[in-house]
Motif scaffolding. Structure first.
Motif, PDB file in Angstrom:
ATOM      1  N   PHE A 170       0.830  -1.215   0.000  1.00 26.05           N
ATOM      2  CA  PHE A 170       0.000   0.000   0.000  1.00 26.05           C
ATOM      3  C   PHE A 170       0.852   1.249   0.000  1.00 26.05           C
ATOM      4  CE2 PHE A 170       0.633  -1.724   4.229  1.00 26.05           C
ATOM      5  CZ  PHE A 170       1.190  -0.653   4.894  1.00 26.05           C
ATOM      6  N   PHE A 190      13.499  -5.302  10.958  1.00 29.49           N
ATOM      7  CA  PHE A 190      12.685  -6.523  10.887  1.00 29.49           C
ATOM      8  C   PHE A 190      13.017  -7.320   9.620  1.00 29.49           C
ATOM      9  CE2 PHE A 190       9.087  -4.563  13.656  1.00 29.49           C
ATOM     10  CZ  PHE A 190       9.684  -5.050  14.815  1.00 29.49           C
TER      11      PHE A 190
ATOM     12  N   TYR B  15      -0.160   1.267  18.852  1.00 34.36           N
ATOM     13  CA  TYR B  15       1.257   1.651  18.803  1.00 34.36           C
ATOM     14  C   TYR B  15       1.634   2.508  20.027  1.00 34.36           C
ATOM     15  CZ  TYR B  15       1.855  -0.354  14.138  1.00 34.36           C
ATOM     16  OH  TYR B  15       1.946  -1.225  13.072  1.00 34.36           O
ATOM     17  N   LEU B  56      -7.470   1.988   6.052  1.00 31.18           N
ATOM     18  CA  LEU B  56      -7.007   1.444   4.772  1.00 31.18           C
ATOM     19  C   LEU B  56      -6.792  -0.061   4.947  1.00 31.18           C
ATOM     20  CD1 LEU B  56      -6.132   2.693   1.963  1.00 31.18           C
ATOM     21  CD2 LEU B  56      -3.791   2.403   2.794  1.00 31.18           C
ATOM     22  N   PRO B  58      -5.434  -2.823   3.370  1.00 31.75           N
ATOM     23  CA  PRO B  58      -4.137  -3.515   3.342  1.00 31.75           C
ATOM     24  C   PRO B  58      -3.180  -3.032   4.429  1.00 31.75           C
ATOM     25  CG  PRO B  58      -4.422  -2.110   1.387  1.00 31.75           C
ATOM     26  CD  PRO B  58      -5.719  -2.108   2.108  1.00 31.75           C
ATOM     27  N   LYS B  59      -3.290  -1.754   4.791  1.00 38.93           N
ATOM     28  CA  LYS B  59      -2.443  -1.234   5.871  1.00 38.93           C
ATOM     29  C   LYS B  59      -2.855  -1.856   7.204  1.00 38.93           C
ATOM     30  CE  LYS B  59      -0.308   3.185   6.919  1.00 38.93           C
ATOM     31  NZ  LYS B  59      -0.389   4.625   6.621  1.00 38.93           N
ATOM     32  N   TRP B  62      -1.492  -5.404   7.321  1.00 35.50           N
ATOM     33  CA  TRP B  62      -0.053  -5.391   7.595  1.00 35.50           C
ATOM     34  C   TRP B  62       0.227  -5.016   9.048  1.00 35.50           C
ATOM     35  CZ3 TRP B  62       2.729  -0.963   8.982  1.00 35.50           C
ATOM     36  CH2 TRP B  62       4.107  -1.145   9.106  1.00 35.50           C
ATOM     37  N   ARG B  65       0.350  -7.792  11.620  1.00 29.72           N
ATOM     38  CA  ARG B  65       1.626  -8.517  11.639  1.00 29.72           C
ATOM     39  C   ARG B  65       2.699  -7.657  12.305  1.00 29.72           C
ATOM     40  NH1 ARG B  65       1.715 -13.441  10.862  1.00 29.72           N
ATOM     41  NH2 ARG B  65       3.683 -13.436   9.734  1.00 29.72           N
ATOM     42  N   ASP B  66       2.699  -6.382  11.954  1.00 23.73           N
ATOM     43  CA  ASP B  66       3.718  -5.462  12.442  1.00 23.73           C
ATOM     44  C   ASP B  66       3.636  -5.289  13.965  1.00 23.73           C
ATOM     45  OD1 ASP B  66       5.836  -3.450  11.809  1.00 23.73           O
ATOM     46  OD2 ASP B  66       4.346  -2.039  12.586  1.00 23.73           O
ATOM     47  N   ARG B  69       5.097  -8.211  15.625  1.00 25.06           N
ATOM     48  CA  ARG B  69       6.565  -8.211  15.557  1.00 25.06           C
ATOM     49  C   ARG B  69       7.162  -7.273  16.587  1.00 25.06           C
ATOM     50  NH1 ARG B  69       5.978  -9.360   9.573  1.00 25.06           N
ATOM     51  NH2 ARG B  69       5.587  -7.171   9.111  1.00 25.06           N
ATOM     52  N   TRP B  70       6.552  -6.082  16.752  1.00 28.63           N
ATOM     53  CA  TRP B  70       7.065  -5.140  17.760  1.00 28.63           C
ATOM     54  C   TRP B  70       6.931  -5.710  19.166  1.00 28.63           C
ATOM     55  CZ3 TRP B  70      10.231  -1.249  17.189  1.00 28.63           C
ATOM     56  CH2 TRP B  70      10.295  -0.567  15.973  1.00 28.63           C
ATOM     57  N   HIS B  73       9.574  -8.159  19.621  1.00 27.13           N
ATOM     58  CA  HIS B  73      10.841  -7.422  19.692  1.00 27.13           C
ATOM     59  C   HIS B  73      11.062  -6.861  21.101  1.00 27.13           C
ATOM     60  CE1 HIS B  73      14.104  -4.883  18.201  1.00 27.13           C
ATOM     61  NE2 HIS B  73      13.501  -3.809  18.646  1.00 27.13           N
ATOM     62  N   ASP B 186       7.962   3.706  16.447  1.00 23.16           N
ATOM     63  CA  ASP B 186       9.171   3.374  15.675  1.00 23.16           C
ATOM     64  C   ASP B 186      10.179   4.519  15.611  1.00 23.16           C
ATOM     65  OD1 ASP B 186       7.675   5.000  14.046  1.00 23.16           O
ATOM     66  OD2 ASP B 186       7.142   3.428  12.624  1.00 23.16           O
ATOM     67  N   ARG B 187       9.959   5.574  16.376  1.00 21.75           N
ATOM     68  CA  ARG B 187      10.932   6.661  16.439  1.00 21.75           C
ATOM     69  C   ARG B 187      11.538   6.799  17.851  1.00 21.75           C
ATOM     70  NH1 ARG B 187       9.890   5.859  11.884  1.00 21.75           N
ATOM     71  NH2 ARG B 187       9.837   7.360  10.152  1.00 21.75           N
TER      72      ARG B 187
END
Lengths: 199, 199
Positions: A170, A190, B15, B56, B58-59, B62, B65-66, B69-70, B73, B186-187
């Motif tokens: 996307f 990742f 997040y 959105l 597809p976002k 994703w 999954r993201d 992963r975080w 992590h 992520d920052r």
């Protein structure tokens, strides 16, 4: 173990430029190949109903600071292009054409276009700028520009864009490690974990 | 040298949950205080014309999954809430109320709400869930819920949200280190560099 990283990129995308400066090193450290795949980010946006993050004013303002921080973090040059966002249709078609001619020169061509656009501020959407970058990458610029008018090249760019969308993309940059998709320069850690089989 | 990190958060944001599990450690490593500031993410979106990334498809796919992963992590638990996205108005007002009562209990209350919502799947938008979390954080749940109806509390949440927007926020989590804004879990590495004076 995964055998390659796929890297979908568009020259028009500044975060793809940043990722492009790092992705080969990621592959080298993990001992896997990186397959660079040009696609049309504008086509992805249209297909999924997304738009450039720069369309939102405060996000665009923050991104200017953020891009500079990433460039400093990586130790690479970066200068926001005055031409952003370019229509990268000819540019991306030229990359598809170059990939057919010679893989090594295609990679050099991509890096040359990125430097021209995101360091030197060149509008790389024009046939003249594309031909010039191709010449410097060892290709024949005039031939590459001619090829951008061929239906097979146009179709291949559409196919690459549709492939990315079909697999869940996307935005850009988008990476795949086997079946797993990763979006964004800020997910390279990742990607690296995934190719090492540590994710 | 910067003297504190400001952390604007909304319980509704996954997040922000991830960042909330890390931000105190970032402050401790750098030897600076972290000031947790509840705001209304929906109010930010409305003010700047943004919307949840989950809009959105597809976002959103994703991001599932993201987020996992975080969480892996960081080594923290995470389970996508079936109630996402909640209307966090009462929840965020309750946090503003708790901050007035006791700073330490407010911080525990925030962490409790995050765990309830993003690990145990509780719909923390209701007065009952808010009161229950407040009780477990050492506060008096009934009092906190009563306070959410006070005009001063409502106004303070609006003021915090407007403050963030005025300073450039467009999403969550949002951090400030002196004048510099950072967006996103992520920052955090840039936030840490900034408080160390290395950015």
């Amino acid at each position: 173990m995964p055998h390659e990283i796929e890297f979908f990129f568009d020259i028009a995308s500044p975060y793809s430029y940043l990722a492009a400066t790092q992705i080969d090193a990621v592959g080298e450290r993990a001992g896997v190949a990186v397959r660079w795949k040009p696609f049309l980010l504008g086509g992805v946006f249209k297909a999924v109903g997304n738009q450039t993050p720069a369309a939102l004013q405060p996000k665009a303002a923050w991104a200017m600071r953020d891009l500079a921080r990433w460039a400093a973090h990586y130790g690479v040059e970066f200068s926001m292009s005055a031409h952003f966002p370019i229509n990268s249709l000819t540019t991306q078609r030229a990359l598809v054409a170059a990939r057919r001619v010679d893989e090594a020169m295609f990679r050099e061509f991509a890096s040359t276009l990125y430097r021209d656009h995101w360091i030197d501020g060149v509008d790389v959407s024009t046939p003249e700028a594309v031909a010039d970058a191709a010449d410097r990458a060892g290709l024949t610029g005039a031939q590459i520009v001619e090829m951008t008018a061929e239906q097979a090249i146009k179709d291949e760019l559409i196919a690459l864009t549709e492939e990315a969308v079909d697999r869940g993309a996307f935005g850009a940059p988008t990476f795949f490690v086997d079946g797993e998709m990763f979006w964004g320069n800020d997910r390279l850690h990742f990607v690296e974990q995934a190719v090492r089989g540590e994710l």
